[in-house]
Motif scaffolding. Structure first.
Motif, PDB file in Angstrom:
ATOM      1  N   GLU A  26       0.037  -5.554   6.445  1.00  0.00           N
ATOM      2  CA  GLU A  26      -0.136  -4.166   6.030  1.00  0.00           C
ATOM      3  C   GLU A  26      -0.860  -3.408   7.123  1.00  0.00           C
ATOM      4  O   GLU A  26      -1.707  -3.957   7.825  1.00  0.00           O
ATOM      5  N   ASP A  28      -1.957   0.979   8.317  1.00  0.00           N
ATOM      6  CA  ASP A  28      -1.933   2.404   8.033  1.00  0.00           C
ATOM      7  C   ASP A  28      -1.415   3.137   9.265  1.00  0.00           C
ATOM      8  O   ASP A  28      -1.853   2.879  10.381  1.00  0.00           O
ATOM      9  N   HIS A  37       0.546   4.042   4.128  1.00  0.00           N
ATOM     10  CA  HIS A  37       0.246   2.612   4.058  1.00  0.00           C
ATOM     11  C   HIS A  37       1.571   1.861   4.111  1.00  0.00           C
ATOM     12  O   HIS A  37       2.443   2.077   3.272  1.00  0.00           O
ATOM     13  N   ILE A  38       1.721   0.993   5.094  1.00  0.00           N
ATOM     14  CA  ILE A  38       2.994   0.323   5.355  1.00  0.00           C
ATOM     15  C   ILE A  38       2.832  -1.188   5.220  1.00  0.00           C
ATOM     16  O   ILE A  38       1.887  -1.768   5.746  1.00  0.00           O
ATOM     17  N   THR A  39       3.769  -1.814   4.536  1.00  0.00           N
ATOM     18  CA  THR A  39       3.880  -3.268   4.501  1.00  0.00           C
ATOM     19  C   THR A  39       5.149  -3.612   5.264  1.00  0.00           C
ATOM     20  O   THR A  39       6.228  -3.105   4.949  1.00  0.00           O
ATOM     21  N   LYS A  42       5.118  -8.627  10.789  1.00  0.00           N
ATOM     22  CA  LYS A  42       4.149  -8.478  11.872  1.00  0.00           C
ATOM     23  C   LYS A  42       4.811  -8.287  13.240  1.00  0.00           C
ATOM     24  O   LYS A  42       4.232  -7.674  14.121  1.00  0.00           O
ATOM     25  N   MET A  45       5.916  -4.453  13.173  1.00  0.00           N
ATOM     26  CA  MET A  45       4.869  -3.454  12.959  1.00  0.00           C
ATOM     27  C   MET A  45       4.450  -2.712  14.237  1.00  0.00           C
ATOM     28  O   MET A  45       4.235  -1.492  14.176  1.00  0.00           O
ATOM     29  N   TYR A  71       9.162  -2.610   3.833  1.00  0.00           N
ATOM     30  CA  TYR A  71       9.554  -3.880   3.233  1.00  0.00           C
ATOM     31  C   TYR A  71       9.991  -3.681   1.786  1.00  0.00           C
ATOM     32  O   TYR A  71       9.252  -3.145   0.965  1.00  0.00           O
ATOM     33  N   GLY A  88      11.344  -6.735   6.303  1.00  0.00           N
ATOM     34  CA  GLY A  88      10.170  -5.932   6.647  1.00  0.00           C
ATOM     35  C   GLY A  88      10.287  -5.301   8.016  1.00  0.00           C
ATOM     36  O   GLY A  88       9.291  -5.053   8.693  1.00  0.00           O
TER      37      GLY A  88
END
Length: 108
Positions: A26, A28, A37-39, A42, A45, A71, A88
């Motif tokens: 997660e 921001d 707020h992003i999920t 990795k 991201m 995601y 994701g």
């Protein structure tokens, strides 16, 4: 700011992004005066956050009217294969005006 190139082809995507659940994080993302707020995965991201940084740096954050997800555990439309959202590694912005197949969207 360095952006990484995405993997190309199903085998490369699966090798790069699997296993999914163990690699979701997660973060921001600041977009003008808003924070989303992003999920997401990795490995994806850094590019997702860089997108928002670039939009801010270029004074274009006002073009992003909504953040609509990254995601979501789902298959591709008309397929049983996991989608990039299911990995994701996809980003939806301004979804109401940029739905799939819309040739007249407002994608920044």
């Amino acid at each position: 700011m360095n952006l990484s190139s995405p993997p190309i082809g199903l085998a490369a995507v699966e090798a790069f992004y699997d296993p999914i659940q163990a690699q979701l994080i997660e973060a921001d993302a600041v977009c003008g005066s808003r924070t989303f707020h992003i999920t997401g995965h990795k490995k994806a991201m850094p590019n997702i956050l860089a997108f928002f940084e670039i939009m801010n740096a270029r004074g274009l954050s006002h073009l992003i009217t909504s953040y609509d997800g990254c995601y979501v555990n789902r298959a591709k439309r008309l397929s049983s294969q996991l989608s990039m959202h299911g990995r994701g590694a996809a980003l939806d912005i301004n979804a109401a005006s940029n739905n799939q197949g819309n040739p007249h969207g407002d994608m920044p």
